[in-house]
Design an enzyme around this catalytic site. Structure first.
Site, PDB file in Angstrom:
ATOM      1  N   PHE A 262       0.823  -1.210   0.000  1.00  0.00           N
ATOM      2  CA  PHE A 262       0.000   0.000   0.000  1.00  0.00           C
ATOM      3  C   PHE A 262       0.860   1.265   0.000  1.00  0.00           C
ATOM      4  O   PHE A 262       1.868   1.366   0.697  1.00  0.00           O
ATOM      5  CB  PHE A 262      -0.893  -0.044   1.246  1.00  0.00           C
ATOM      6  CG  PHE A 262      -1.904   1.050   1.339  1.00  0.00           C
ATOM      7  CD1 PHE A 262      -2.687   1.406   0.253  1.00  0.00           C
ATOM      8  CD2 PHE A 262      -2.104   1.725   2.535  1.00  0.00           C
ATOM      9  CE1 PHE A 262      -3.651   2.399   0.344  1.00  0.00           C
ATOM     10  CE2 PHE A 262      -3.067   2.712   2.650  1.00  0.00           C
ATOM     11  CZ  PHE A 262      -3.834   3.057   1.550  1.00  0.00           C
ATOM     12  N   SER A 339       3.064  -7.030   2.384  1.00  0.00           N
ATOM     13  CA  SER A 339       1.774  -6.461   2.759  1.00  0.00           C
ATOM     14  C   SER A 339       0.704  -6.834   1.725  1.00  0.00           C
ATOM     15  O   SER A 339       0.434  -8.020   1.519  1.00  0.00           O
ATOM     16  CB  SER A 339       1.901  -4.945   2.927  1.00  0.00           C
ATOM     17  OG  SER A 339       0.757  -4.398   3.527  1.00  0.00           O
ATOM     18  N   LEU A 340       0.095  -5.856   1.045  1.00  0.00           N
ATOM     19  CA  LEU A 340      -0.865  -6.176  -0.007  1.00  0.00           C
ATOM     20  C   LEU A 340      -0.211  -6.992  -1.118  1.00  0.00           C
ATOM     21  O   LEU A 340      -0.875  -7.802  -1.779  1.00  0.00           O
ATOM     22  CB  LEU A 340      -1.453  -4.891  -0.598  1.00  0.00           C
ATOM     23  CG  LEU A 340      -2.468  -4.121   0.250  1.00  0.00           C
ATOM     24  CD1 LEU A 340      -2.946  -2.878  -0.497  1.00  0.00           C
ATOM     25  CD2 LEU A 340      -3.656  -4.984   0.632  1.00  0.00           C
ATOM     26  N   ASP A 362       4.866 -10.281   5.821  1.00  0.00           N
ATOM     27  CA  ASP A 362       3.836  -9.673   6.661  1.00  0.00           C
ATOM     28  C   ASP A 362       2.591  -9.344   5.841  1.00  0.00           C
ATOM     29  O   ASP A 362       2.246  -8.166   5.647  1.00  0.00           O
ATOM     30  CB  ASP A 362       4.358  -8.416   7.360  1.00  0.00           C
ATOM     31  CG  ASP A 362       3.632  -8.154   8.676  1.00  0.00           C
ATOM     32  OD1 ASP A 362       3.217  -9.122   9.313  1.00  0.00           O
ATOM     33  OD2 ASP A 362       3.496  -6.988   9.065  1.00  0.00           O
ATOM     34  N   HIS A 449       5.967  -3.498  10.655  1.00  0.00           N
ATOM     35  CA  HIS A 449       5.496  -3.990   9.356  1.00  0.00           C
ATOM     36  C   HIS A 449       6.653  -4.122   8.363  1.00  0.00           C
ATOM     37  O   HIS A 449       6.674  -5.050   7.540  1.00  0.00           O
ATOM     38  CB  HIS A 449       4.439  -3.025   8.830  1.00  0.00           C
ATOM     39  CG  HIS A 449       3.567  -3.580   7.745  1.00  0.00           C
ATOM     40  ND1 HIS A 449       3.081  -4.876   7.745  1.00  0.00           N
ATOM     41  CD2 HIS A 449       3.065  -3.006   6.606  1.00  0.00           C
ATOM     42  CE1 HIS A 449       2.341  -5.073   6.670  1.00  0.00           C
ATOM     43  NE2 HIS A 449       2.318  -3.953   5.961  1.00  0.00           N
TER      44      HIS A 449
END
Length: 651
Positions: A262, A339-340, A362, A449
């Site tokens: 993101f 992430s995404l 993550d 993150h």
């Protein structure tokens, strides 16, 4: 009983009204019928007739155009269906009332004005007992309305509300209007179709629905790096055969794909650093995937999550092209996403059965944790799915951005998977460490993150193994109970995880390990077990045991507490502790032991002026987690007073 949010009576009235109009049609004079037939514009093919809503071979234009609402008077100057469809919006965020768009269609407007907005109807569908399974609508229409031959032609996957407006294939115009307004699905050429039907939205985990933006808006692009172009790279857009042929890509090499999450793009520093780390380690092709330069990864978050589906489909399409044009094998592809980006790679893997490996750094939690496996990364997406969890706290209480649930074959939880070592500093410390306000502020907000990226990057060229240990939970691991790899076996986190792929069908294996605060993050793990001796004069003592390790070369470590603070030292008991070190102690020659007595000012009986605090030491056992070697050092049940050092030789 309710049918699609409208009372049964409304639908009965509608059907009866159609029958009345149909009956009246038969009493028209032959002259009127002939006049209407002569005014029809005929079309060349049946498909063109259905698209343009015109009659053919003597049928009334009005009859074919309105399908369900047959034999109604033709409205004056009504635009063709294709003209209306071209002017309609492509779904959310602009969601007009369905009746406002349909107000020029007789009968339909009257029906739709009495229905709630389409989106409200869809929200209520799961609560209707008559339709627990939306796909059963087709069977319902077939059984109840006797349109078996017509209903069989309805395309699968159309949302229940839109199907409810369509009883025959000739009503396709009405269905297309419904789909346009609600935005329930969209198709993009060879990339396929995408939907907002559950479980993709309208669930507790995904309350807001969005569809992926068009490919020409997201503008996914690939930057190829090889050992010939480790810094500059070569741009290749999806489907660009000329650029692929002119590039340094070789199908005989293993290939890595790396993508961001993101509010990032494919040119962030960590993708460049990781690409170059790969190239220093092995001769391979490395693609950096950019889906942020065109705004695909930007706000709002709900739109970015929807865009991930299209990005994953684009990567899968590109990999198929690479295999077709260069002979690359599917098992040679390794997809890495943060992430995404983790879920993007899951979508790509879902379209590429048998792809070699996916590494999730993550994986993003909001809109993914707790969802159906088809919505998120899961073990079926590749031959091996390994995941690093570094920010798994609950989003609404601790603002955890990553998933905590295991979603791969191998799931690693460094430092417990929630709070990472080195992420407990203040904002100004981060600014000083990262050399700028933006970089420091970003690190301060999403430090946990981002740690998953740092861990994987370190593991590519690390000299020490980032070994993870199977354990029930992190508290038990911290107490030193899980150093024995046992029947499950241990596994290295990061780049070398592929060497520890489990047996077929085994998934969600959880591994724990600790890390250092800064790079290099890898540490060595040691289990320390202290066994106290017994004596007729031995009493319970409150104290803190400490040891120092002497290596084969004679080097000595500082003293480490075996327990977390003061404990009650009871004769004959065994106490254990997890010790981590940035270096490997190798062969340990000797262990030195001491303890500090802790007395209470409020308890005069504990004051050392009345007695000499002492314990009895039997043995200390040290187990190296990485090598699985154990050594025992004997104290031979010797008496030891506080603050006196005892040397325990190997025995």
């Amino acid at each position: 009983m309710m049918i699609r949010g409208a009372p049964l009576g409304l639908w009965v009235c509608l059907v009866l009204s159609v029958q009345v109009v149909h009956t009246q049609d038969h009493v028209y004079s032959q002259t009127e019928q002939t006049t209407r037939t002569e005014n029809v514009d005929f079309c060349s093919t049946e498909k063109e007739c259905q698209l343009n809503g015109k009659g053919q071979k003597g049928e009334s234009e009005t009859q074919e155009q309105y399908g369900f609402f047959k034999n109604l008077p033709k409205p004056p100057k009504l635009p063709t269906p294709s003209e209306i469809l071209q002017k309609l919006p492509d779904g959310p965020p602009q969601l007009p009332d369905l009746s406002k768009v349909m107000d020029k269609l007789p009968r339909a407007a009257e029906l739709l004005k009495k229905l709630p907005k389409a989106r409200e109807v869809i929200k209520k569908l799961p609560q209707l007992p008559d339709f627990p399974d939306p796909p059963s609508l087709k069977k319902f229409i077939t059984a109840k309305l006797k349109y078996a031959s017509d209903v069989s032609a309805i395309q699968p996957g159309i949302p229940p509300f839109c199907d409810g407006l369509v009883l025959t294939p000739s009503d396709s115009f009405l269905r297309e209007v419904c789909r346009k307004l609600i935005g329930v699905n969209v198709c993009y050429d060879q990339l396929g179709c995408f939907t907002t039907d559950p479980p993709w939205s309208l669930t507790l985990e995904r309350p807001i629905s969005s569809l992926p933006r068009p490919p020409e808006e997201i503008q996914v692009q690939f930057l190829l790096r090889t050992r010939n172009t480790p810094s500059s790279g070569q741009f290749i857009r999806p489907g660009d055969l000329a650029a692929l042929a002119a590039s340094d890509f070789m199908g005989t090499r293993p290939t890595k794909f790396i993508t961001h999450g993101f509010i990032e793009n494919g040119f962030v520093a960590w993708i460049t650093d990781m690409s170059q780390a790969f190239l220093r380690t092995e001769d391979c092709n490395v693609f950096g995937v950019d889906w942020g330069s065109g705004g695909g990864s930007m706000l709002p978050y709900t739109q970015a999550t929807a865009n991930t589906q299209l990005v994953g489909a684009t990567i899968a399409q590109f990999i198929n092209l690479l295999m077709q044009e260069t002979g690359a094998s599917l098992s040679s592809f390794h997809l890495i996403g943060h992430s995404l980006g983790s879920h993007i790679m899951g979508y790509a893997g879902d379209r590429l059965p048998g792809v070699g490996r996916i590494t999730g750094l993550d994986p993003a939690q909001p809109y993914f944790q707790g969802t159906d496996p088809i919505v998120r990364l899961d073990p079926t997406d590749a031959q091996l799915v390994d995941v690093i969890h570094s920010d798994g706290g609950f989003f609404f209480t601790s603002l955890g951005l990553g998933m905590y649930d295991p979603v791969g074959h191998l799931d690693f939880y460094p430092n417990g998977g929630i709070e990472m070592a080195g992420c407990d500093q203040g904002l100004f410390d981060y600014i000083a460490l990262n050399g700028g306000i933006y970089e420091g502020g970003r690190e301060f907000v999403v430090c946990n993150h981002l740690k998953s990226i740092e861990y994987f990057d370190d593991s590519i060229g690390a000299t020490c193994p980032m070994m993870g240990y199977p354990c029930r939970d992190y508290d038990r691991f911290k107490d030193g109970h899980c150093m024995d790899c046992g029947s499950q076996g241990c596994a290295q986190m990061g780049y070398h995880a592929d060497q520890y792929a489990p047996s077929a069908g085994v998934t969600n294996l959880k591994y724990y390990l600790n890390t250092a605060e800064r790079s290099p993050h890898c540490v060595y793990h040691y289990q320390i077990k202290l066994t106290l001796g017994t004596s007729s004069s031995a009493d319970d003592m409150d104290g803190t045991p400490e040891i120092s390790i002497i290596t084969q070369s004679g080097a000595s470590t500082g003293y480490f507490e075996i327990t977390s603070g003061s404990i009650k030292l009871q004769p004959g008991n065994t106490y254990q502790y997890l010790l981590t070190s940035p270096s490997d102690y190798g062969t340990i020659r000797e262990v030195r032991f001491r303890w500090d007595y802790n007395w209470s000012l409020l308890n005069p009986g504990s004051w050392p002026m009345w007695f000499t605090p002492k314990i009895w030491v039997d043995q200390v056992q040290v187990m190296a987690g990485e090598s699985q070697q154990r050594r025992t050092f004997c104290g031979f049940n010797s008496e030891l007073t506080e603050n006196v050092v005892m040397g325990l030789p190997s025995c």
